[in-house]
Design an enzyme around this catalytic site. Structure first.
Site, short mmCIF file in Angstrom:
data_model
loop_
_atom_site.label_atom_id
_atom_site.label_comp_id
_atom_site.label_asym_id
_atom_site.label_seq_id
_atom_site.Cartn_x
_atom_site.Cartn_y
_atom_site.Cartn_z
CG HIS A 124 7.84 50.32 31.49
ND1 HIS A 124 6.54 50.28 31.95
CD2 HIS A 124 8.60 49.81 32.48
CE1 HIS A 124 6.53 49.78 33.17
NE2 HIS A 124 7.77 49.48 33.52
CG ASP A 201 8.47 56.59 29.89
OD1 ASP A 201 8.79 57.14 30.96
OD2 ASP A 201 8.19 55.37 29.79
CD GLN A 204 14.20 53.45 34.51
OE1 GLN A 204 15.11 53.90 35.22
NE2 GLN A 204 13.36 52.54 34.95
CE LYS A 227 10.34 53.82 37.36
NZ LYS A 227 10.51 52.42 37.75
CB CYS A 367 7.13 46.31 32.60
SG CYS A 367 6.69 45.82 34.25
C1 PLP Z 1 10.85 53.50 31.07
C2 PLP Z 1 9.75 53.39 32.09
N1 PLP Z 1 8.58 53.96 31.85
C3 PLP Z 1 7.57 53.91 32.72
C4 PLP Z 1 7.71 53.23 33.90
C5 PLP Z 1 6.56 53.19 34.84
O1 PLP Z 1 6.89 53.79 36.05
P1 PLP Z 1 5.87 53.73 37.26
O2 PLP Z 1 5.63 52.28 37.54
O3 PLP Z 1 6.57 54.43 38.36
O4 PLP Z 1 4.65 54.41 36.81
C6 PLP Z 1 8.90 52.59 34.20
C7 PLP Z 1 9.05 51.82 35.44
O5 PLP Z 1 9.96 51.06 35.63
C8 PLP Z 1 9.97 52.68 33.26
O6 PLP Z 1 11.13 52.09 33.50
#
Ligand code: PLP
Length: 416
Positions: A124, A201, A204, A227, A367
């Site tokens: 992401h 990370d 998800q 999430k 993203c």
């Molecule tokens: C794999 C992953 N990493 C990071 C993020 C970033 O999350 P946030 O926007 O809540 O900081 C997301 C958001 O969809 C994501 O799917």
């Protein structure tokens, strides 16, 4: 659990979510943000109704109660992740902030010109751009591990991508586009053998599977509360204590110091060193309530339900003419995330038509532009499930997606 029992349990669960009451909303965008149960909303409100004072600052009963609420939430997160100590739990705004914190505090501390940061092509942007910027600041190189169409790469690929200069490896546990899972435990072990720091990370993964940071042996793990049933604006960065103690703070200001002179400061102990300014105590209390709710439902049920819905969705969607599902053909490898394209229909049109049927899905580049480019697609539609979704909703989704090409004026014999 028997199918009928499972169905009944989901219906009971849905009663806990105010947004589903008297509504025909079919919410299939939980990877963007989950819906929130009543107990979580209540916990946030309770904080402001009963405990509202500035934690650590109010030296009176109410202030102490506010601090206690916040610290209780930290302990709840510690237990949920099986971290050794609650000092290893830093509250952030979201996964993005945790990763940015590391891209400054950690990267500034260890990177030298010519060093390498290794990420995967499926990251992401939140786990890509901070490293791109850190690499530029330090004259380091940002390196990528490629994956195949199913989102997979081998241990051998990973070993080959590591070099003696690889100081940091940062990798998602579950892809927000392909739903595939990276074997974080094994990759962390290999990275450590190479002398690299391993960051996961968990945006998800943490909402969908048990994540035990001691078992995974990652150095850091970042995720977002929103999430996983909690409100927006609260997230967590787990970090091994030795690292949190060693690296400098990211943001500075109130409550992150022991003492300050004109030219110098002694920082507070971890985790407070990383929590400058007034904290989101109401959000943390609500995240604590979300975790208790997860514990009540149980990951056995959550995983069984999400997997059976993934199977149902993929089996129905893959029969639709012109559809191409990204990633693995095996629904069990999707973790409830199914991205797809439909010949001749822009993903934004897919989302708009589904919206007319009260079905909320995401469309766009998610993203993850480098991944989409790597896969040769410009954008995709994405269905993402949670344990509160039902079989009936999946059937309606399939029916709606199946009708899109006809609604756009294609006839059955159209060759695209
Ligand atoms: C794999 C992953 N990493 C990071 C993020 C970033 O999350 P946030 O926007 O809540 O900081 C997301 C958001 O969809 C994501 O799917």
């Amino acid at each position: 659990m028997k199918r009928e029992e499972q169905k009944k349990k989901v219906l009971n669960i849905r009663n806990d979510f105010p947004i589903f009451k008297n509504s025909d909303l079919i919410y299939l965008d939980s990877a963007a943000t989950s819906q929130k149960p009543e107990c979580v909303l209540r916990a946030q409100q309770d904080f402001y109704e009963k405990y509202n004072a500035n934690p650590y600052r109010g030296m009176y009963e109410l202030g102490e109660a506010a601090t206690e609420q916040y610290e209780q939430a930290r302990e709840t997160v510690r237990h949920f992740l099986n971290a050794k100590s609650s000092d290893e739990i830093v509250f952030t705004r979201n996964a993005t902030e945790g990763l940015n914190l590391l891209s400054y505090s950690l990267a500034d501390h260890i990177l030298q010109p010519g060093d390498e940061i290794l990420i995967t092509i499926m990251e992401h942007h939140s786990n890509l751009l901070p490293w791109q910027l850190a690499a530029k600041r330090h004259g380091a190189n940002l390196c990528y591990i490629e994956c195949n169409e199913e989102g997979e790469f081998t241990e051998e690929d990973f070993k080959q991508a590591l070099t003696p200069k690889t100081k940091i490896v940062s990798m998602t546990q579950v892809s927000n586009v392909l739903g595939c899972e990276n074997n974080i435990k094994r990759f962390a072990q290999i990275a450590h053998e190479n002398g690299s720091i391993f960051i996961a990370d968990g945006a998800q993964s943490v909402p969908h599977m048990p994540v035990d940071v001691q078992d995974l042996d990652v150095d850091f793990l970042s995720f977002s509360g929103h999430k996983m049933l909690a409100p927006m604006g609260i997230g967590v960065l787990y970090g091994k204590k030795k690292w949190l103690e060693e690296i400098p703070p990211f943001l500075s200001g109130g409550e992150m110091i022991q003492s300050v002179t004109r030219d110098h400061a002694v920082y507070a102990e971890v985790p407070h060193k990383f929590e400058a300014g007034t904290v989101n105590a109401g959000g943390a209390a609500a995240l604590g309530a979300a975790i208790h709710y997860y514990e009540k439902i149980g990951f056995d049920f959550i995983q069984e339900q999400e997997q059976s819905l993934s199977i149902r969705a993929m089996e129905a969607l893959r029969n639709i003419k012109g559809i191409h599902i990204l990633g693995s053909k095996d629904p069990k490898k999707h973790h409830g995330i199914i991205s797809f394209t439909l010949d001749g229909v822009h993903p934004h049109d897919i989302a708009a038509i589904l919206d007319a049927d009260h079905i909320a899905i995401r469309a766009g580049h998610h993203c993850a532009q480098p991944l989409l480019k790597h896969l040769g697609v410009l954008s995709a539609a994405r269905v993402s499930l949670a344990f509160y979704n039902t079989e009936n909703e999946i059937d309606k989704l399939a029916e709606s997606v199946g009708s899109i090409r006809r609604r756009m004026g294609y006839v059955e014999s159209d060759v695209l």
